[in-house]
Scaffold this motif. Structure first.
Motif, short mmCIF file in Angstrom:
data_model
loop_
_atom_site.label_atom_id
_atom_site.label_comp_id
_atom_site.label_asym_id
_atom_site.label_seq_id
_atom_site.Cartn_x
_atom_site.Cartn_y
_atom_site.Cartn_z
N LYS A 1 -7.51 4.64 7.04
CA LYS A 1 -6.19 4.41 6.47
C LYS A 1 -5.85 2.93 6.54
CE LYS A 1 -1.47 6.17 6.47
NZ LYS A 1 -0.50 7.11 7.09
N LYS A 2 -5.39 2.38 5.41
CA LYS A 2 -5.06 0.96 5.33
C LYS A 2 -3.56 0.79 5.20
CE LYS A 2 -9.36 -0.42 5.31
NZ LYS A 2 -9.95 -1.32 6.33
N SER A 3 -3.01 -0.10 6.01
CA SER A 3 -1.57 -0.40 5.94
C SER A 3 -1.34 -1.80 6.45
CB SER A 3 -0.76 0.61 6.77
OG SER A 3 -1.15 0.56 8.13
N GLY B 1 0.81 -1.21 0.00
CA GLY B 1 0.00 0.00 0.00
C GLY B 1 0.84 1.26 0.00
N ASN B 2 0.28 2.29 -0.62
CA ASN B 2 0.95 3.58 -0.69
C ASN B 2 -0.04 4.67 -0.30
OD1 ASN B 2 2.72 5.67 -1.22
ND2 ASN B 2 2.35 5.65 -3.43
N ASP B 3 -0.03 5.05 1.00
CA ASP B 3 -0.94 6.07 1.53
C ASP B 3 -2.38 5.78 1.13
OD1 ASP B 3 1.18 7.42 2.67
OD2 ASP B 3 1.52 8.67 0.90
#
Length: 329
Positions: free
Chosen positions: A248-250, A230-232
Motif C-alpha cells: 500500500k502506497k500513501s 493517492g487514492n487507495d
C-alpha cells in the motif's frame, strides 16, 4: 560609464542566477533517494525538501500543471537526468551462435568420432606388414576399402556442420524477430502525464524527470517517482522484491513508486525522479549484463561535474572582473 558597468553587472548576476536555478537536485541525490523505503524515505524527503511539493520546486516543475512541455526544457532534462531508455544488450553475432551450438555434448562426441575415423582411414602400416597383407586372399578388396575409408569420417563431420549452421541460423533469426517485436512494443507504449495543465498521453521513452504522471489500475510504471496524491493505491512489487503481497502506497507511509511494478488497486499522481538506466529497474538490468552502459553513464556524470566546476570558476572570474571594473569607475 558607472551606470553601464552597473547594468552589466546586473545582467551577469541574473544570467548566473538563472543558470544556477535550473535544477537544485543532482542525479546522484535522486538515485540515493529512490533507494530508500517507508519511514526512511519520508524522513529524507522532509529533511531535504520539506515535502513532495518542495521536491517539485527543486525539479522546476508544478505538482498541479506539470512541465510546460517546452522542447528546450525537455532536452535539458534528458541531458541532465538521462532518457527513459534502457539500452538493450548487444546482440550475439552469427559466429558466437555457431560457437554456442558447437558446445552440445552429442555434437562433440560426433566430432571426436569423425576425427578418429579420419585418422584411422589415412593410417598405413609398415612395408613388411603391407606385403603380408597383399599375399592374403582378398587383399585387393581391403586396399579399395582403405582408399575410401575417409568417406565415413567426412560424412560425420559434414552432418555436424549442417546441424550447427541450421541451429545458429534459427537462433539468429529468432533473436532478430524478438528484438523487432520489442522495439515495436516500446514505440507503441504510451503513458498519461500532465503537461502545461493538460492531461496528455506520450510515449514512454519521452518521459523525463520532473513529469507529473497519472497512475491507475493496470498500469506498468515506466519510471521511478514519488507519490503526490493517492487514492487507495496498492502496488505489486514482486518483479523487484519477489514479495507477492501488494504494497500500500500513501504519503504518510511509503510514497516511493518504482519502475517495472504493477498498479493493482486505486489511482494517484507521482512526480518522476529517475528514468532509464538510473531507475531501479535500469540499475538491476545494468548489474545483470549491461555493465558497459552503466560505466558510460558514470563517465557522463563525471564529465558533467567537471563542466560544472569549470563553469563555476568562470563565474567567479566574471564576478571578480565586474567588481574590479566597478571599483575603478
Amino acid at each position: 560609464m558607472a551606470n553601464n558597468s552597473f547594468r552589466g553587472s546586473k545582467y551577469v548576476q541574473r544570467g548566473e542566477a538563472s543558470r544556477e536555478a535550473e535544477f537544485s537536485c543532482s542525479l546522484v541525490e535522486l538515485r540515493s533517494l529512490m533507494e530508500l523505503r517507508g519511514v526512511e524515505a519520508i524522513t529524507r524527503i522532509q529533511e531535504s525538501y520539506g515535502d513532495v511539493n518542495g521536491l517539485c520546486l527543486k525539479l522546476r516543475t508544478s505538482s498541479v500543471e506539470g512541465l510546460d512541455g517546452n522542447s528546450e526544457d525537455i532536452n535539458r532534462r534528458k541531458e541532465e537526468f538521462g532518457q527513459n531508455l534502457i539500452p538493450p544488450k548487444k546482440p550475439k553475432t552469427f559466429l558466437q551462435l555457431v560457437w554456442e551450438a558447437l558446445q552440445d555434448v552429442t555434437l562433440i562426441i560426433l566430432e571426436v568420432a569423425a576425427i578418429i575415423s579420419l585418422g584411422l582411414s589415412f593410417y598405413s602400416p609398415p612395408n613388411a606388414e603391407r606385403q603380408q597383407c597383399g599375399k592374403a586372399a582378398g587383399g585387393v578388396e581391403e586396399d579399395g576399402e582403405a582408399e575410401t575409408g575417409w568417406i565415413e569420417g567426412a560424412a560425420i563431420l559434414l552432418s555436424v556442420v549442417c546441424v550447427v549452421l541450421v541451429t545458429a541460423f534459427n537462433d539468429w533469426s529468432k533473436e532478430k524477430q524478438f528484438r523487432g517485436l520489442q522495439n515495436r512494443i516500446e514505440q507503441e507504449q504510451k503513458f498519461t502525464v500532465v503537461r502545461g495543465g493538460q492531461v496528455v498521453q506520450i510515449k514512454v521513452s519521452e518521459i523525463v524527470v520532473g513529469d507529473i504522471a497519472q497512475v491507475k489500475y493496470g498500469d506498468l510504471l515506466p519510471a521511478d517517482g514519488v507519490l503526490i496524491q493517492g487514492n487507495d493505491l496498492k502496488i505489486d512489487e514482486s518483479s523487484l522484491t519477489g514479495e507477492s503481497d501488494h504494497v500500500k502506497k500513501s504519503l504518510d507511509k511509503d510514497p516511493m513508486l518504482l519502475s517495472g511494478t504493477h498498479v493493482m488497486e486505486g489511482s494517484g499522481k507521482m512526480v518522476v525522479t529517475a528514468v532509464g538506466v538510473n531507475s531501479q529497474t535500469g540499475i538491476i538490468f545494468t548489474l545483470l549484463g549491461a555493465s558497459d552502459e552503466g560505466d558510460s553513464e558514470e563517465k557522463k556524470e563525471k564529465r558533467k561535474k567537471e563542466k560544472k566546476d569549470k563553469k563555476s570558476k568562470l563565474r567567479i572570474h566574471r564576478r571578480s572582473f565586474v567588481l574590479l571594473s566597478q571599483s575603478h569607475m
